[in-house]
Write a protein that holds these residues in place. Structure first.
Motif, short mmCIF file in Angstrom:
data_model
loop_
_atom_site.label_atom_id
_atom_site.label_comp_id
_atom_site.label_asym_id
_atom_site.label_seq_id
_atom_site.Cartn_x
_atom_site.Cartn_y
_atom_site.Cartn_z
N LYS A 57 0.84 -1.21 0.00
CA LYS A 57 0.00 0.00 0.00
C LYS A 57 0.86 1.25 0.00
CE LYS A 57 -4.31 -1.04 2.26
NZ LYS A 57 -5.12 -0.84 3.45
N ALA A 58 1.92 1.23 0.77
CA ALA A 58 2.82 2.38 0.83
C ALA A 58 3.51 2.62 -0.51
CB ALA A 58 3.87 2.17 1.92
N LEU A 59 3.72 1.57 -1.26
CA LEU A 59 4.34 1.71 -2.57
C LEU A 59 3.46 2.54 -3.50
CD1 LEU A 59 6.65 0.96 -4.42
CD2 LEU A 59 5.50 -1.18 -4.89
N ALA A 60 2.18 2.41 -3.36
CA ALA A 60 1.25 3.16 -4.22
C ALA A 60 1.04 4.60 -3.75
CB ALA A 60 -0.09 2.44 -4.27
N ASP A 61 1.45 4.91 -2.53
CA ASP A 61 1.24 6.25 -1.97
C ASP A 61 2.55 7.03 -1.99
OD1 ASP A 61 0.36 8.47 -0.62
OD2 ASP A 61 0.27 7.49 1.34
N PRO A 62 2.65 8.09 -2.82
CA PRO A 62 3.91 8.84 -2.89
C PRO A 62 4.26 9.59 -1.60
CG PRO A 62 2.44 9.46 -4.69
CD PRO A 62 1.69 8.54 -3.80
N ARG A 63 3.30 9.79 -0.69
CA ARG A 63 3.57 10.50 0.56
C ARG A 63 3.92 9.55 1.71
NH1 ARG A 63 -1.73 13.49 -0.71
NH2 ARG A 63 -2.33 11.44 -0.07
N ALA A 64 3.94 8.26 1.44
CA ALA A 64 4.27 7.28 2.48
C ALA A 64 5.76 7.38 2.81
CB ALA A 64 3.92 5.88 2.00
N PRO A 65 6.15 6.93 3.99
CA PRO A 65 7.58 6.95 4.36
C PRO A 65 8.41 6.10 3.39
CG PRO A 65 6.22 6.23 6.22
CD PRO A 65 5.32 6.40 5.06
N TRP A 66 9.61 6.61 3.10
CA TRP A 66 10.46 5.96 2.12
C TRP A 66 10.84 4.53 2.49
CZ3 TRP A 66 15.53 4.16 1.68
CH2 TRP A 66 15.92 3.86 0.38
N PRO A 67 11.14 4.21 3.74
CA PRO A 67 11.48 2.81 4.05
C PRO A 67 10.33 1.83 3.75
CG PRO A 67 12.23 4.21 5.82
CD PRO A 67 11.41 5.07 4.90
N GLU A 68 9.09 2.27 3.99
CA GLU A 68 7.94 1.41 3.68
C GLU A 68 7.78 1.24 2.17
OE1 GLU A 68 5.55 -0.39 5.43
OE2 GLU A 68 6.97 -0.14 7.07
N ARG A 69 7.99 2.32 1.43
CA ARG A 69 7.87 2.25 -0.03
C ARG A 69 8.97 1.35 -0.60
NH1 ARG A 69 7.56 7.20 -3.28
NH2 ARG A 69 6.29 5.89 -4.62
N ARG A 70 10.17 1.46 -0.05
CA ARG A 70 11.28 0.62 -0.51
C ARG A 70 10.99 -0.84 -0.21
NH1 ARG A 70 17.10 0.86 2.12
NH2 ARG A 70 15.89 -0.17 3.70
N LYS A 71 10.45 -1.12 0.95
CA LYS A 71 10.11 -2.49 1.31
C LYS A 71 9.05 -3.05 0.35
CE LYS A 71 9.70 -3.23 5.65
NZ LYS A 71 9.16 -3.30 7.03
N GLY A 72 8.08 -2.20 0.00
CA GLY A 72 7.05 -2.62 -0.95
C GLY A 72 7.61 -2.90 -2.33
N LEU A 73 8.55 -2.06 -2.78
CA LEU A 73 9.17 -2.28 -4.09
C LEU A 73 9.98 -3.57 -4.09
CD1 LEU A 73 9.70 -1.12 -6.94
CD2 LEU A 73 11.76 -0.10 -5.99
N ARG A 74 10.70 -3.81 -3.02
CA ARG A 74 11.49 -5.05 -2.94
C ARG A 74 10.57 -6.27 -2.92
NH1 ARG A 74 16.42 -3.88 1.29
NH2 ARG A 74 17.56 -2.47 -0.09
N LEU A 75 9.49 -6.19 -2.17
CA LEU A 75 8.54 -7.29 -2.11
C LEU A 75 7.94 -7.56 -3.48
CD1 LEU A 75 6.89 -9.31 -0.42
CD2 LEU A 75 5.26 -7.48 -0.02
N TYR A 76 7.57 -6.49 -4.18
CA TYR A 76 7.01 -6.62 -5.53
C TYR A 76 8.02 -7.25 -6.48
CZ TYR A 76 5.74 -4.97 -10.19
OH TYR A 76 5.48 -4.89 -11.53
N ALA A 77 9.24 -6.72 -6.50
CA ALA A 77 10.26 -7.20 -7.44
C ALA A 77 10.68 -8.64 -7.13
CB ALA A 77 11.47 -6.28 -7.40
N LEU A 78 10.85 -8.96 -5.86
CA LEU A 78 11.27 -10.32 -5.51
C LEU A 78 10.15 -11.33 -5.74
CD1 LEU A 78 13.46 -9.63 -2.37
CD2 LEU A 78 14.20 -10.24 -4.67
N SER A 79 8.89 -10.92 -5.61
CA SER A 79 7.80 -11.84 -5.93
C SER A 79 7.75 -12.11 -7.42
CB SER A 79 6.47 -11.31 -5.42
OG SER A 79 6.10 -10.13 -6.09
N LEU A 80 7.99 -11.08 -8.25
CA LEU A 80 8.08 -11.31 -9.69
C LEU A 80 9.22 -12.26 -10.02
CD1 LEU A 80 7.66 -7.79 -11.36
CD2 LEU A 80 6.12 -9.72 -11.52
#
Length: 137
Positions: free
Chosen positions: A9-32
């Motif tokens: 969810k934080a990955l989709a929100d540009p105002r979310a904290p950066w560590p949460e967004r980074r965790k979301g991007l890593r989760l997305y990329a590693l699941s792919l």
């Protein structure tokens, strides 16, 4: 499991904290990468060896093309460009993995090259999210 959904969810929100967004991007990329790795594992017994000299060059050109697409997408300043760049990194790893299976045993080094390309695009996509962290120009 709840923290995974919060990170996505934080990955989709540009105002979310950066560590949460980074965790979301890593989760997305590693699941792919994981899903594509399972497909590579299932595909490996059925792919014959194809030891043609031009196939190795085609693998390098195709891998470079995926990397170039990921870099070009990452440089766009849209909210989804880091996700697309990470997706191109996973596609690069999958493509070079398939080509490595075709050119085995020596072509399996292409799989490692695909992993390096995935890592570079992921790090640069993390940097494109904004906030902290390095990862390239």
């Amino acid at each position: 499991m709840e923290t995974w959904f919060r990170a996505l969810k934080a990955l989709a929100d540009p105002r979310a904290p950066w560590p949460e967004r980074r965790k979301g991007l890593r989760l997305y990329a590693l699941s792919l990468l994981g899903v594509q790795g399972v497909f590579l594992l299932l595909l490996s017994p059925f792919l014959p060896r194809a030891d043609h000299p031009l196939l190795f060059g085609l693998a390098l050109v195709g891998g470079g093309w995926f990397f170039w697409l990921g870099e070009r997408t990452r440089k766009e300043k849209t909210p989804l460009s880091p996700l697309v760049a990470a997706g191109f990194g996973a596609s690069l790893a999958f493509f070079l993995g398939v080509m490595g299976l075709l050119l085995r045993p020596w072509g399996l080094g292409l799989w490692l090259l695909g992993g390096v390309g995935f890592y570079l695009l992921l790090r640069r996509a993390e940097a494109a999210l904004g906030g902290g962290g390095g990862g390239g120009p």
